[in-house]
Motif scaffolding. Sequence first.
Motif, PDB file in Angstrom:
ATOM      1  N   LEU A  43       0.831  -1.211   0.000  1.00  0.00           N
ATOM      2  CA  LEU A  43       0.000   0.000   0.000  1.00  0.00           C
ATOM      3  C   LEU A  43       0.863   1.258   0.000  1.00  0.00           C
ATOM      4  O   LEU A  43       0.536   2.250  -0.650  1.00  0.00           O
TER       5      LEU A  43
ATOM      6  N   ARG B  36      -0.965   4.446   0.554  1.00  0.00           N
ATOM      7  CA  ARG B  36      -2.140   4.778  -0.258  1.00  0.00           C
ATOM      8  C   ARG B  36      -3.423   4.315   0.431  1.00  0.00           C
ATOM      9  O   ARG B  36      -3.413   3.375   1.221  1.00  0.00           O
ATOM     10  N   THR B  37      -4.524   4.977   0.090  1.00  0.00           N
ATOM     11  CA  THR B  37      -5.807   4.527   0.623  1.00  0.00           C
ATOM     12  C   THR B  37      -6.252   3.292  -0.138  1.00  0.00           C
ATOM     13  O   THR B  37      -5.857   3.087  -1.289  1.00  0.00           O
ATOM     14  N   ALA B  38      -7.096   2.485   0.512  1.00  0.00           N
ATOM     15  CA  ALA B  38      -7.548   1.265  -0.142  1.00  0.00           C
ATOM     16  C   ALA B  38      -8.970   0.941   0.264  1.00  0.00           C
ATOM     17  O   ALA B  38      -9.453   1.372   1.302  1.00  0.00           O
TER      18      ALA B  38
ATOM     19  N   HIS C  25      -4.503  -3.353  -7.831  1.00  0.00           N
ATOM     20  CA  HIS C  25      -5.275  -4.463  -7.264  1.00  0.00           C
ATOM     21  C   HIS C  25      -4.362  -5.384  -6.465  1.00  0.00           C
ATOM     22  O   HIS C  25      -3.319  -5.800  -6.967  1.00  0.00           O
TER      23      HIS C  25
ATOM     24  N   ILE D 115      -8.489  -4.161  -2.556  1.00  0.00           N
ATOM     25  CA  ILE D 115      -7.983  -5.414  -1.984  1.00  0.00           C
ATOM     26  C   ILE D 115      -9.105  -6.452  -1.972  1.00  0.00           C
ATOM     27  O   ILE D 115     -10.189  -6.206  -1.461  1.00  0.00           O
TER      28      ILE D 115
ATOM     29  N   VAL E 184      -6.188   1.802  -4.022  1.00  0.00           N
ATOM     30  CA  VAL E 184      -5.928   0.369  -4.166  1.00  0.00           C
ATOM     31  C   VAL E 184      -7.202  -0.401  -3.830  1.00  0.00           C
ATOM     32  O   VAL E 184      -7.955   0.006  -2.942  1.00  0.00           O
TER      33      VAL E 184
ATOM     34  N   VAL F 123      -7.444   1.783   5.098  1.00  0.00           N
ATOM     35  CA  VAL F 123      -8.235   0.772   4.406  1.00  0.00           C
ATOM     36  C   VAL F 123      -9.702   0.889   4.808  1.00  0.00           C
ATOM     37  O   VAL F 123     -10.034   0.846   5.990  1.00  0.00           O
TER      38      VAL F 123
ATOM     39  N   PRO G  74     -10.104   0.768  -8.918  1.00  0.00           N
ATOM     40  CA  PRO G  74      -8.868   1.401  -8.407  1.00  0.00           C
ATOM     41  C   PRO G  74      -7.670   1.079  -9.310  1.00  0.00           C
ATOM     42  O   PRO G  74      -7.656   0.036  -9.966  1.00  0.00           O
TER      43      PRO G  74
ATOM     44  N   ALA H  72     -10.632   5.225  -4.184  1.00  0.00           N
ATOM     45  CA  ALA H  72      -9.549   4.481  -3.519  1.00  0.00           C
ATOM     46  C   ALA H  72      -8.328   4.349  -4.422  1.00  0.00           C
ATOM     47  O   ALA H  72      -8.448   4.262  -5.644  1.00  0.00           O
TER      48      ALA H  72
END
Lengths: 218, 469
Positions: free
Chosen positions: A73, A76-78, A150, A118, A116, A97, A147, A114
């Motif tokens: 990450l 980064r936001t996810a 992945h 998940i 990322v 997250v 996003p 987002a």
Amino acid sequence: MDPRDILFGRVREALGRKIGQKPLPPPEPLLRIRSEPAASKLEIFRNALESLSGTVTVAPEVAGVREAVEKLLNGRTAIASNNPFLAKCGIPDISGVTSGIRDSAELRNACVTAGVGITGAYCLLADTGTIVLRATPEEPRLISLLPPVHIAVVHQDRLLTNLDEMLSMIPRPVNASSAMVFITGPSRTGDIEQFLVRGVHGPGAVHAVIVSGKNPPE
Amino acid sequence: MSAPEPAIRKTLADANLQLAIYNNTGRFKENRRKAVAPEKLPEYQKLRSQAAAVKRHTLDFLDVYLMQLEAAVTANGGKIVWASTGQEAADFILNLAKERGHNLIVKSKSMTSEEIHLNERLIEHELEAVETDLGEYILQLAGQRPFHIVAPAIHLTRDDVADLFTEKLGIERDTVIENQAMTARRVLREKFMAAGIGITGANFLIADSGAVVIVENEGNARLTHSAPKIHIAIAGIEKLIPRMRDLGVFLDLLGRSASGQPLTSYTSIVSGPRREGELDGPEEFYVVLLDSGRTKVLADSQKRESLQCIRCGACLNTCPVYRKIGGHNYPWVYSGPIGKIITPQFQGREKDPWLPFASSLCGACAEVCPVKIDIPGILLQLRREHSESPQGSEERTMFRRWAWLMRRPRIYSFAAKIGLGFLGRKPNSWLKRVPWPANRGPLVAWLAERDFPAPPPKSFRDLWKERRR
């Protein structure tokens, strides 16, 4: 006349067949299934996905997943799916997250913003470096799609050699989900001068985090 | 109609275009060759035989598999729409869009929709139908049809795309390909999120599962069938395969034959609308099954195998004719060797009678075809049908006269002497033009691209006579 009957009429006439006439049996399916030790399967998967510029991280236990994902990450936001395996690995507790979304509109917005996405994975196919996802209430379609990055977290138990092996285990995958997707590396295009560009519509980076060791019960 | 000669000459004289076609098809061709080489895919020939046998079987009993598909799609909560013509397919989509109040439609790449001019029909009724595959998007902006069935815009360069984006999107001119792709991502992402209907094609329809299989690299097809409220898959009835367990063989062949990829980036197996409790995915799912000429092909058991095609494009990339004249000089959306055999069968042989003749019959297409369609054989059959039709009367008369002459050695010998008298006997020289009185018609066209050795001083018959003495 009903368009359906017109079309069936034309097909039967073209083939010289009558309503209800039995077909000959189709050729036997050609399924190519081989046994491959877990370690070499993992290497085949790694080589295949890395050759497409994806990455493979092996976490020795569930406890190691969190660290691996945090590293990927990189601040980064996810958005994470509600797959119970992700919860077991402690993904929702990582800062940045978002998880636990139960509303369609909220999910769309979260996926659009987002950095990322998940997800878990239904299984992995080693020969092609493929991540297989099934759309379910816990595993929506858009998290692995909107996003730009992945990450799929999956236990090594789910690493198969190829599609034929998967189909020998579940001959009717449509029973369990209305959308199954094989993800083989990042989104790519060569439509302008065959120049490779990644991430044109889907994620430009794909990371598989494979959890080895014992898979604790749900 | 005869071959579009001025257009073909223009293509041949365009050095940049020639280079683009040569390089692009050459790379595909080379990638395919490596991907199916024995050290990479030892079972390649076995896969081809299996794929051909499965496809042929499905076509031979297509009524049965269509019924299976219908039952399975319905059981999964989807709906089959039967369309005899492109008009019927378009009308269904138009009515649905009107009923549901959707004006924006996103589309992923589908040759079937190109074939029936779906976009034009939708746009005529003031719907916005947006192509989302990067190549198709560029072509839609340019108002062109696909140049190649797999890589539709191989004839355009980054400069062409830069000009087009500046003109149509009003952005600053940018020739960096990455930036161009990201521009398309940005523009089309908005369309995906706003569209009410997504239309995809189908690479395969799986009868026993009621599933549509869509193969792609960009992710635009996934967005098309995931984001809008309605997903419509449009496919020809020949796209069926019987069982999910057949899919592995076809996927192993399709990506490798098209671009050398063992598997493309995304393969979607879609079998219905979203299910109970799901947060995304379409609420309605339709499969439009199109005839539009296919049952005509099906009726001819010899040429039926033309429908086995899985649209990989390998025959285009290897064809010495396609690699010179490109995709836009063929009369229909399907170009290359496969276009040459299906265009006359779908649209009528009379429309472009020259098409089956525009081939050297070298056989390269049949060699690379993953489902073993005997393209040269079918070209020969089409030629035979032409010569037996009213359009072939000239050819028939010519050969009848030739046969008459050949059966009469004395007259033949006499005629040959007269004929050769006109040509002149110059040893080791070449005929570059046709002398009077034969200097018109087919012989001139034939000699325009070839030199013919001048007849030797003595004919074979003279030599034979001399040596027997």
